[in-house]
Design an enzyme around this catalytic site. Sequence first.
Site, PDB file in Angstrom:
ATOM      1  N   HIS A   1     -20.117 -73.185 -25.039  1.00 40.69           N
ATOM      2  CA  HIS A   1     -19.083 -72.147 -25.049  1.00 40.69           C
ATOM      3  C   HIS A   1     -18.161 -72.384 -26.220  1.00 40.69           C
ATOM      4  CE1 HIS A   1     -18.112 -75.480 -22.331  1.00 40.69           C
ATOM      5  NE2 HIS A   1     -16.864 -75.370 -22.763  1.00 40.69           N
ATOM      6  N   LEU A   2     -17.876 -71.320 -26.916  1.00 37.34           N
ATOM      7  CA  LEU A   2     -16.917 -71.380 -28.011  1.00 37.34           C
ATOM      8  C   LEU A   2     -15.558 -70.986 -27.453  1.00 37.34           C
ATOM      9  CD1 LEU A   2     -17.084 -71.876 -31.112  1.00 37.34           C
ATOM     10  CD2 LEU A   2     -16.984 -69.398 -31.359  1.00 37.34           C
TER      11      LEU A   2
HETATM   12  P1  AMP Z   1     -14.910 -77.620 -22.051  1.00 37.13           P
HETATM   13  O1  AMP Z   1     -13.940 -78.670 -21.589  1.00 37.13           O
HETATM   14  O2  AMP Z   1     -14.940 -77.451 -23.535  1.00 37.13           O
HETATM   15  O3  AMP Z   1     -16.281 -77.826 -21.450  1.00 37.13           O
HETATM   16  O4  AMP Z   1     -14.327 -76.243 -21.534  1.00 37.13           O
HETATM   17  C1  AMP Z   1     -14.619 -75.710 -20.277  1.00 37.13           C
HETATM   18  C2  AMP Z   1     -13.656 -74.586 -20.088  1.00 37.13           C
HETATM   19  O5  AMP Z   1     -14.126 -73.759 -19.054  1.00 37.13           O
HETATM   20  C3  AMP Z   1     -12.244 -75.038 -19.701  1.00 37.13           C
HETATM   21  O6  AMP Z   1     -11.307 -74.559 -20.664  1.00 37.13           O
HETATM   22  C4  AMP Z   1     -12.032 -74.414 -18.324  1.00 37.13           C
HETATM   23  O7  AMP Z   1     -10.709 -73.974 -18.122  1.00 37.13           O
HETATM   24  C5  AMP Z   1     -13.016 -73.264 -18.364  1.00 37.13           C
HETATM   25  N1  AMP Z   1     -13.480 -72.824 -17.061  1.00 37.13           N
HETATM   26  C6  AMP Z   1     -13.970 -73.591 -16.051  1.00 37.13           C
HETATM   27  N2  AMP Z   1     -14.331 -72.829 -15.011  1.00 37.13           N
HETATM   28  C7  AMP Z   1     -14.068 -71.541 -15.364  1.00 37.13           C
HETATM   29  C8  AMP Z   1     -14.216 -70.280 -14.711  1.00 37.13           C
HETATM   30  N3  AMP Z   1     -14.705 -70.179 -13.463  1.00 37.13           N
HETATM   31  N4  AMP Z   1     -13.811 -69.166 -15.360  1.00 37.13           N
HETATM   32  C9  AMP Z   1     -13.311 -69.253 -16.619  1.00 37.13           C
HETATM   33  N5  AMP Z   1     -13.161 -70.414 -17.299  1.00 37.13           N
HETATM   34  C10 AMP Z   1     -13.530 -71.540 -16.677  1.00 37.13           C
END
Ligand code: AMP
Length: 112
Positions: free
Chosen positions: A98-99
């Site tokens: 994810h970006l």
């Molecule tokens: P990372 O730490 O780079 O893997 O980022 C994961 C991101 O996903 C974090 O910024 C979380 O806040 C976000 N995230 C986790 N669960 C959800 C969800 N159900 N909907 C939207 N964002 C999410």
Amino acid sequence: MSDCLFCKIIAGEIPSNKIFEDEDVYAFHDIGAQAPHHFLVIPKQHIATINEADDAALIGKLTLTASKIAKEMGFAEEGYRVVMNCNEDGGQTVYHIHLHCLGGRALTWPPG
Ligand code: AMP
Ligand code: ZN
């Protein structure tokens, strides 16, 4: 991938605040926003980390989708950041690439 949070979001099995989608990518607001604007752009194809990615066009499309949305949301001129975390030291917590796109405030550098 059946036990992947972001695959479930793409499939509509888990709700999300969707911004955009096409045949390749899906963009939605981050649930834990770290800036006034914070959204994620993900490929519809499950790819666990950027280390496994090999489709340059798809990876490029994530970035161009983020900039298009930033322009449409009206904060592109002020500036923003796009970043992808990889594995433990990179701070990755969801293993479907994810970006992050963050904007709407002055961001500090370097990140912690
Ligand atoms: P990372 O730490 O780079 O893997 O980022 C994961 C991101 O996903 C974090 O910024 C979380 O806040 C976000 N995230 C986790 N669960 C959800 C969800 N159900 N909907 C939207 N964002 C999410
Ligand atoms: Zn996935």
